[in-house]
Design an enzyme around this catalytic site. Sequence first.
Site, PDB file in Angstrom:
ATOM      1  N   GLU A 129     -64.171  19.420   1.755  1.00  0.00           N
ATOM      2  CA  GLU A 129     -63.931  20.956   2.335  1.00  0.00           C
ATOM      3  C   GLU A 129     -65.209  21.568   2.550  1.00  0.00           C
ATOM      4  OE1 GLU A 129     -60.089  21.472  -0.309  1.00  0.00           O
ATOM      5  OE2 GLU A 129     -61.438  23.024  -0.468  1.00  0.00           O
ATOM      6  N   CYS A 142     -70.629  26.625   3.206  1.00  0.00           N
ATOM      7  CA  CYS A 142     -70.701  26.308   1.914  1.00  0.00           C
ATOM      8  C   CYS A 142     -70.232  24.815   1.931  1.00  0.00           C
ATOM      9  CB  CYS A 142     -69.668  27.150   1.056  1.00  0.00           C
ATOM     10  SG  CYS A 142     -69.574  26.532  -0.470  1.00  0.00           S
ATOM     11  N   CYS A 149     -64.902  15.632  -7.931  1.00  0.00           N
ATOM     12  CA  CYS A 149     -66.050  15.873  -8.882  1.00  0.00           C
ATOM     13  C   CYS A 149     -65.701  15.257 -10.277  1.00  0.00           C
ATOM     14  CB  CYS A 149     -66.109  17.560  -8.856  1.00  0.00           C
ATOM     15  SG  CYS A 149     -67.633  17.736 -10.113  1.00  0.00           S
ATOM     16  N   CYS A 153     -64.519  20.541 -15.122  1.00  0.00           N
ATOM     17  CA  CYS A 153     -64.387  21.890 -15.498  1.00  0.00           C
ATOM     18  C   CYS A 153     -62.830  22.197 -15.596  1.00  0.00           C
ATOM     19  CB  CYS A 153     -65.294  22.795 -14.683  1.00  0.00           C
ATOM     20  SG  CYS A 153     -66.926  22.376 -14.655  1.00  0.00           S
ATOM     21  N   CYS A 156     -61.192  24.525 -12.780  1.00  0.00           N
ATOM     22  CA  CYS A 156     -61.431  24.190 -11.531  1.00  0.00           C
ATOM     23  C   CYS A 156     -60.420  23.072 -10.953  1.00  0.00           C
ATOM     24  CB  CYS A 156     -62.884  23.704 -11.318  1.00  0.00           C
ATOM     25  SG  CYS A 156     -63.295  23.026  -9.827  1.00  0.00           S
ATOM     26  N   CYS A 380     -59.206  25.791  -1.955  1.00  0.00           N
ATOM     27  CA  CYS A 380     -60.120  24.900  -1.900  1.00  0.00           C
ATOM     28  C   CYS A 380     -59.768  23.911  -3.002  1.00  0.00           C
ATOM     29  CB  CYS A 380     -61.595  25.291  -1.980  1.00  0.00           C
ATOM     30  SG  CYS A 380     -62.717  24.382  -1.509  1.00  0.00           S
TER      31      CYS A 380
END
Length: 631
Positions: A129, A142, A149, A153, A156, A380
């Site tokens: 994204e 951004c 990832c 975390c 997230c 997102c």
Amino acid sequence: MTPARPPSRDAAVARPVALTVLPNPPAQVTPAGRRGRPPRHLADLDLAGRRAAVAGLGEPSFRAVQLSRHFFGRYTEHPDDMTDLPLTSRAALASALLPPLLTAERELSCDDGTTRKTLWRAFDGALVESVLMRYPDRVTMCVSSQAGCGMGCPFCATGQAGLTRNLSTAEIVAQVVAGARVLASGQVPGGPGRVSNVVFMGMGEPLANYANVVAAVRRLTEPVPEGLGISHRSVTVSTVGLVPAIARLAAEHLSITLAVSLHAPDDELRDTLVPVNRRWKVAEVLDAAWDYAAVTGRRVSIEYALIKDINDQARRADLLGSLLAGRLVHVNLIPLNPTPGSKWTASRPSAQREFVRRLESHGVPVTVRDTRGREIDGACGQLAASASPASGPPLVTQILARLRWQLVHRAWDAAQRAGVITADTPAGRRFAAFGPGSMAAFPPGSLFGERWIAIGDGTLIGALVSLSAGMVPGQDLGPAPVLRIGDRCVIGRGSHIVAHQSLSIGDDVFTGPYVYITDQNHGYADPDEPIGRQMPCNAGVRIGSGSWLGAGAIVLPGACIGRNVVVAAGSVVRGTVPDRCVVAGVPARVVRHYVPGDGWTPSASAPQSSPLAAPAPERLQGVAQAPDPPG
Ligand code: SF4
């Protein structure tokens, strides 16, 4: 990473937004699931590399500059637009150096069209994204640096889905070029414009894809035709705190801004919120950030997602303020936009205000991010996770799996806390002695004969460590302990300490995991009798204070290990080992020893082609003369 403006990967879809689903040209998309390197693209190469690539196609090398101007100056990849190239060469050059990398899968917009998020599908089906945000004075892109990832975390959405792969340099640059293209064409309200800022705060940990991210920064900041010509000072790279990579980035001498996604000022909380903190602690991360600021002269941005009742307490604001006071720093507070199903949500406005007040009282500049674009930022990570079966199970399944994971881990954490053995627990009171400050972790291995086991003060015994005295539970071994472990020892996970006659370990002895120490061997005198049925042989074992036993070391009956001895991992020790030496091997031999006046022999820098013989007897201090360890 913490996204540039509200957390782009840790938030929910809050209300309906303008949604455009663009057709996905099948010819440009490799079947989902295929993995490999993205096709080579002009943006992967510097200008010299492009010249060489063009020459390799049999074209004059200046065509590289022409192609680069089309891509970085006019934002086009289409041969029909390249009228300065010979008609016969256009298609081949574009096909070789401007292959399609990202296909728009969905586009979401809000803020009257000035905030646009695009979900991209890469050649292999990976989803990423990017977000374009137009403000009165600037346009910020951004971008994602990874598909997914690996940092995990827990607040997230991107982190929950795990890492798919690193993006190539060109795949990162292509997100910015796409934004530049829609801006230049006037598709974004406000008239034609250009991208002025780039933040690496989309999906992924940029510094975990170091080489491609740094190359992308160079492409973004080099002037046309080498790159897009964006100012270094307008580029921000965020990180959760990969300390060696921060130091490496400082050495690149790029005047870009470093953003540290801190989210907690104390290791205890940050270990949970940002799991990589278990590797690099808050102090190390901040030290690296201050070094970066010193080298580059750039103010460090501290990103802090405010999570209700988790990290928004006044004491944490004070701690953060004290850590940052007097530094070249700015804090961005980002009220969390929660992931669906998450127990975490944004801080109350009153808590946010108090947090700001306390930071400012330490002289730390702070901004609370606006919530413009929150609706689509909220999607997102989740958008990518749910957009394609190729990207993994549906979002609801992932959330349920996450909740199950949390439940199991919390239950296990609770069991470990409840099951620890100390002097004050019933299990601790069964021992002959269990000193204050000592503990045995849960779950233990086999424990029996505790009445004949004495443990000193402040000793830590790892999980699954077996401690036994005697052959079987309930055996009477007499009035005195047969197994003694001194003060301040650490016994590594999964170790076995098996005593029958006399086994004593001094103070400050540390062992690695899975060490085996015993004072009894089964006999094997009768070759016809199963060894397990033959009479065992007992011989006391003593390990001197200050010694260190590497992982998997075995100490056999009769071993007498001196003080401050290093036993190498995997060694098998028997017999007498003098004080202050290093032993290694099977059976263990002295490979280095300390000679008063001469130091360590051989020295650490001396070549060692073969093991040393044991030092001369007169040099040795027999451990038999050493005092008994306490216990
Ligand atoms: S999981 Fe990755 S993308 Fe999400 S906040 Fe952590 S580092 Fe950033």
